[in-house]
Design an enzyme around this catalytic site. Structure first.
Site, PDB file in Angstrom:
ATOM      1  N   ASN A 135       0.755  -1.258  -0.040  1.00 12.55           N
ATOM      2  CA  ASN A 135      -0.016   0.070  -0.085  1.00 12.55           C
ATOM      3  C   ASN A 135       0.923   1.041   0.136  1.00 12.55           C
ATOM      4  O   ASN A 135       2.226   1.162   0.087  1.00 12.55           O
ATOM      5  CB  ASN A 135      -0.769  -0.022   1.228  1.00 12.55           C
ATOM      6  CG  ASN A 135      -0.305   0.024   2.607  1.00 12.55           C
ATOM      7  OD1 ASN A 135       0.346   0.853   2.802  1.00 12.55           O
ATOM      8  ND2 ASN A 135      -0.524  -1.441   3.348  1.00 12.55           N
ATOM      9  N   LYS A 175     -14.381   1.031  15.013  1.00  9.93           N
ATOM     10  CA  LYS A 175     -13.192   0.229  14.989  1.00  9.93           C
ATOM     11  C   LYS A 175     -12.327  -0.050  16.130  1.00  9.93           C
ATOM     12  O   LYS A 175     -11.900  -1.072  16.489  1.00  9.93           O
ATOM     13  CB  LYS A 175     -12.190   0.823  13.903  1.00  9.93           C
ATOM     14  CG  LYS A 175     -11.291   0.020  13.386  1.00  9.93           C
ATOM     15  CD  LYS A 175     -10.553   0.588  11.866  1.00  9.93           C
ATOM     16  CE  LYS A 175     -11.042   0.124  10.664  1.00  9.93           C
ATOM     17  NZ  LYS A 175     -10.378   0.620   9.680  1.00  9.93           N
TER      18      LYS A 175
HETATM   19  O1  PMT Z   1       2.795   6.024   6.661  1.00  8.54           O
HETATM   20  P1  PMT Z   1       2.272   7.442   6.128  1.00  8.54           P
HETATM   21  O2  PMT Z   1       2.460   7.740   4.408  1.00  8.54           O
HETATM   22  O3  PMT Z   1       2.736   8.420   7.011  1.00  8.54           O
HETATM   23  O4  PMT Z   1       0.773   7.357   6.275  1.00  8.54           O
HETATM   24  C1  PMT Z   1       0.137   7.386   7.542  1.00  8.54           C
HETATM   25  C2  PMT Z   1      -1.081   6.255   7.526  1.00  8.54           C
HETATM   26  C3  PMT Z   1      -2.033   6.972   6.690  1.00  8.54           C
HETATM   27  C4  PMT Z   1      -0.566   5.234   7.355  1.00  8.54           C
HETATM   28  C5  PMT Z   1      -1.555   6.399   8.978  1.00  8.54           C
HETATM   29  O5  PMT Z   1      -1.787   7.485   9.403  1.00  8.54           O
HETATM   30  C6  PMT Z   1      -2.860   5.434   9.454  1.00  8.54           C
HETATM   31  O6  PMT Z   1      -3.711   5.675   9.085  1.00  8.54           O
HETATM   32  N1  PMT Z   1      -2.346   4.182   9.521  1.00  8.54           N
HETATM   33  C7  PMT Z   1      -3.198   2.881   9.673  1.00  8.54           C
HETATM   34  C8  PMT Z   1      -3.542   2.549   8.558  1.00  8.54           C
HETATM   35  C9  PMT Z   1      -4.459   1.358   8.245  1.00  8.54           C
HETATM   36  O7  PMT Z   1      -4.020   0.232   8.220  1.00  8.54           O
HETATM   37  O8  PMT Z   1      -5.847   1.497   9.052  1.00  8.54           O
HETATM   38  P2  PMT Z   1      -6.823   0.500   9.167  1.00  8.54           P
HETATM   39  O9  PMT Z   1      -8.011   1.302   9.344  1.00  8.54           O
HETATM   40  O10 PMT Z   1      -6.964  -0.340   8.086  1.00  8.54           O
HETATM   41  O11 PMT Z   1      -6.320  -0.278  10.370  1.00  8.54           O
HETATM   42  C10 PMT Z   1      -6.802   0.133  11.876  1.00  8.54           C
HETATM   43  C11 PMT Z   1      -5.891  -0.181  12.845  1.00  8.54           C
HETATM   44  O12 PMT Z   1      -5.462  -1.613  12.761  1.00  8.54           O
HETATM   45  C12 PMT Z   1      -4.360   0.329  12.510  1.00  8.54           C
HETATM   46  O13 PMT Z   1      -3.867   0.852  13.841  1.00  8.54           O
HETATM   47  C13 PMT Z   1      -3.575  -0.599  11.887  1.00  8.54           C
HETATM   48  O14 PMT Z   1      -2.292  -0.370  12.213  1.00  8.54           O
HETATM   49  C14 PMT Z   1      -4.145  -1.861  12.667  1.00  8.54           C
HETATM   50  N2  PMT Z   1      -4.079  -3.030  11.831  1.00  8.54           N
HETATM   51  C15 PMT Z   1      -4.844  -3.125  10.761  1.00  8.54           C
HETATM   52  C16 PMT Z   1      -4.823  -4.480   9.942  1.00  8.54           C
HETATM   53  C17 PMT Z   1      -4.115  -5.538  10.465  1.00  8.54           C
HETATM   54  N3  PMT Z   1      -4.131  -6.697   9.876  1.00  8.54           N
HETATM   55  N4  PMT Z   1      -3.360  -5.247  11.628  1.00  8.54           N
HETATM   56  C18 PMT Z   1      -3.342  -4.021  12.462  1.00  8.54           C
HETATM   57  O15 PMT Z   1      -2.773  -4.027  13.355  1.00  8.54           O
END
Ligand code: PMT
Length: 403
Positions: free
Chosen positions: A208, A337
Site C-alpha cells: 500500500n 473500529k
Molecule cells: O505512513 P504514512 O504515509 O505517513 O501514512 C500514515 C497512515 C495513513 C498510514 C496512518 O496515518 C494510518 O492511518 N495508519 C493506519 C492505516 C491502516 O491500516 O488503517 P486501518 O483502518 O486499516 O487499520 C486500523 C488499525 O488496525 C491501524 O492501527 C492498523 O495499524 C491496525 N491493523 C490493521 C490491519 C491488521 N491486519 N493489523 C493491524 O494491526
C-alpha cells in the site's frame, strides 16, 4: 539543570527523614524551588523549623489548615510542582498511594497531583521484603511511579539488608535524570509504522502507499519525551529515528511476531498500514506468463496485530492507540473500529486521495477515546506526533498516582 524547577518534597516518617535536610540543601544549591510537606510521623524526626530554614519556604503539614488553604489550597500545592519527590517513602505512604487513600496532607497531595512522582523507599528489611510492600511497589511501578533505592546496608534498627534509603546524592541524580530524560522516562513504547509487503512470488508483492512518515514521527516524539521505543516498521525509505530500537519487517505476520517480542511495554501505537490480506499460497518460484490465463490470486486473512495485542491478557500495554484509515463516515467507522479492535484511543484519518495523507507530509486527525471525540486541525505529521505524545504524557502523569 535544576534551576527554577519546582520540587514538591514529601517527607514521611522514618529515621531516614534526617537525610531530607541534605536533599533540600542540595536542591537549593542547584537553585531549585522546594516546597516541603511533612507527615505527622516525619515531624518526630525533623522539625518544620529546620526544613523551613533550609528550603526558605513555608512548610506544610496540616490538611485542614485554614491559613494554608487561604494561601495555597492542597490541590494547587499538588499541581504547582514539576516533580513530586517522596523521601523517605515509608511502607505506609506507599500502601496509601497504591490504595488511593487521602487521609492526610501528604497522601492527598500524592493523589491529587498531575505530576510524576519519584519515591525513595526507606524501611526495615522485613517490611521491605513483605509481600504487601512488594505488591504495592509492583503495582505503583506499573502505574509509572519512579523509584530510587533502597540500598543494602546496616539500618538504624540494628538489622542489615535492603531498606536503607538511597543517599541524597543518588536521589539528586534521579531527580536530575528525570528532567534530562523527559516525562516518559522509564516508560517503554512500541510503535508500528509503514506498509507491509505480502509476497506473491519472489519478485512481486501486494503493498500500500504508506511511507512510514506518521509512524516514524510518533516514534521520534515518544523518544524525545524520554520513552524507550521499539519501532517495528515495514519497508520504507526513511532513516530510523535516533535512539529508538528499530526492527525491520516485511509482512504482517512478521510484524505481529516482532510486536509480540517487544512486549511488555506500557504504550503501544499502531500507525502501520498493515495489509489485511496476503496471498494464500505464495509461489516459491517466479510466476511465468506462459500463454495461459493470468494466475488467480487467492487471498488469505492476515492476523490483526492491533486487535491481538489489545486482547493480550498478561502483557496488554496500559495504553493502546490505533489508527483508522477511512474514506467515508470517518468518525463513525473509526469509533466502531476502536471498540471492535479493543484499543483505548483511535486516531481517525481520512485517506481519500485528495487529502494526500498516505505518503504526504500532513495529516488531519480526529481523536477518539472512551466518551471523547476531538477534531484536530490539519497538521504536519511531526506536529500530529507531538500532540499525541503530549496527550500520552498527560495520561500517564495522571494515571501514575490516581487509580
Ligand atoms: O505512513 P504514512 O504515509 O505517513 O501514512 C500514515 C497512515 C495513513 C498510514 C496512518 O496515518 C494510518 O492511518 N495508519 C493506519 C492505516 C491502516 O491500516 O488503517 P486501518 O483502518 O486499516 O487499520 C486500523 C488499525 O488496525 C491501524 O492501527 C492498523 O495499524 C491496525 N491493523 C490493521 C490491519 C491488521 N491486519 N493489523 C493491524 O494491526
Amino acid at each position: 539543570m535544576l534551576a527554577g524547577k519546582r520540587i514538591l518534597l514529601i517527607v514521611s516518617g522514618g529515621i531516614a527523614a534526617y537525610k531530607s535536610l541534605e536533599i533540600i540543601r542540595r536542591l537549593r544549591e542547584r537553585r531549585a524551588q522546594v516546597k516541603a510537606v511533612l507527615t505527622a510521623a516525619a515531624e518526630q524526626f525533623v522539625t518544620p523549623l529546620s526544613v523551613s530554614a533550609l528550603s526558605e519556604e513555608k512548610v506544610y503539614s496540616d490538611l485542614f489548615s485554614l491559613t494554608d488553604e487561604a494561601e495555597m489550597g492542597h490541590i494547587q500545592l499538588s499541581r504547582a510542582a514539576d516533580l513530586a519527590v517522596v523521601a523517605p517513602a515509608s511502607a505506609d505512604i506507599l500502601a496509601k498511594l497504591r490504595a488511593g487513600l487521602a487521609n492526610d496532607l501528604a497522601s492527598t497531595l500524592l493523589l491529587a497531583t498531575d505530576k510524576p512522582i519519584l519515591a525513595a523507599p526507606a524501611m526495615n528489611l522485613r517490611m521491605w521484603e513483605h509481600p504487601a510492600t512488594q505488591e504495592n511497589l509492583a503495582c505503583l511501578k506499573e502505574r509509572g511511579l519512579r523509584i530510587v533505592g533502597p540500598n543494602e546496608g546496616n539500618m538504624a534498627c540494628g538489622e542489615s539488608g535492603f531498606g536503607r534509603m538511597a543517599e541524597p546524592a543518588e536521589i539528586l541524580a534521579a531527580i536530575e535524570a528525570h528532567f534530562t530524560e523527559g516525562p516518559l522516562a522509564g516508560h517503554r513504547a512500541l510503535v508500528t509504522s509503514g506498509p507491509t509487503h505480502e509476497p506473491i512470488d519472489p519478485v512481486r508483492y501486494i503493498a500500500n502507499r504508506s511511507s512510514g512518515k506518521q509512524g516514524h514521527a510518533i516514534a521520534a516524539a515518544l523518544r524525545a519525551a524520554g520513552a524507550r521505543v521499539t519501532l517495528v516498521s515495514g519497508p520504507t525509505c526513511l532513516a530510523d529515528p535516533d535512539g529508538v530500537t528499530a526492527v525491520s519487517v516485511v509482512s504482517a505476520r512478521e510484524m505481529l511476531e516482532a510486536c509480540q517480542a517487544a512486549l511488555p511495554v506500557e504504550i503501544a501505537v499502531f500507525a502501520a498500514a498493515v495489509a489485511d490480506w496476503r496471498i494464500a499460497a505464495e509461489s516459491g518460484r517466479k510466476l511465468k506468463k506462459t500463454g495461459r490465463p493470468p494466475p488467480p490470486l487467492q487471498l488469505a486473512l492476515n492476523p490483526d496485530i492491533l486487535a491481538s495485542i489489545s486482547q493480550q491478557r498478561e502483557q496488554r500495554p496500559a495504553l493502546i492507540v490505533g489508527f483508522a484509515a477511512e474514506t467515508e463516515r470517518v468518525v463513525a467507522q473509526a469509533a466502531a473500529k476502536r471498540l471492535r479492535k479493543g484499543c483505548d484511543w483511535i486516531l481517525a484519518n481520512d485517506v481519500s486521495p485528495a487529502g494526500e495523507v498516505f505518503g504526504g507530509d500532513c495529516n488531519t486527525i480526529h481523536f477518539i477515546a472512551d466518551g471523547e471525540s476531538e477534531a484536530w486541525p490539519r497538521l504536519d505529521k511531526s506536529a500530529v506526533a507531538e500532540r499525541l505524545v503530549a496527550r500520552i504524557v498527560k495520561h500517564f502523569c495522571i494515571r501514575e498516582i490516581g487509580t
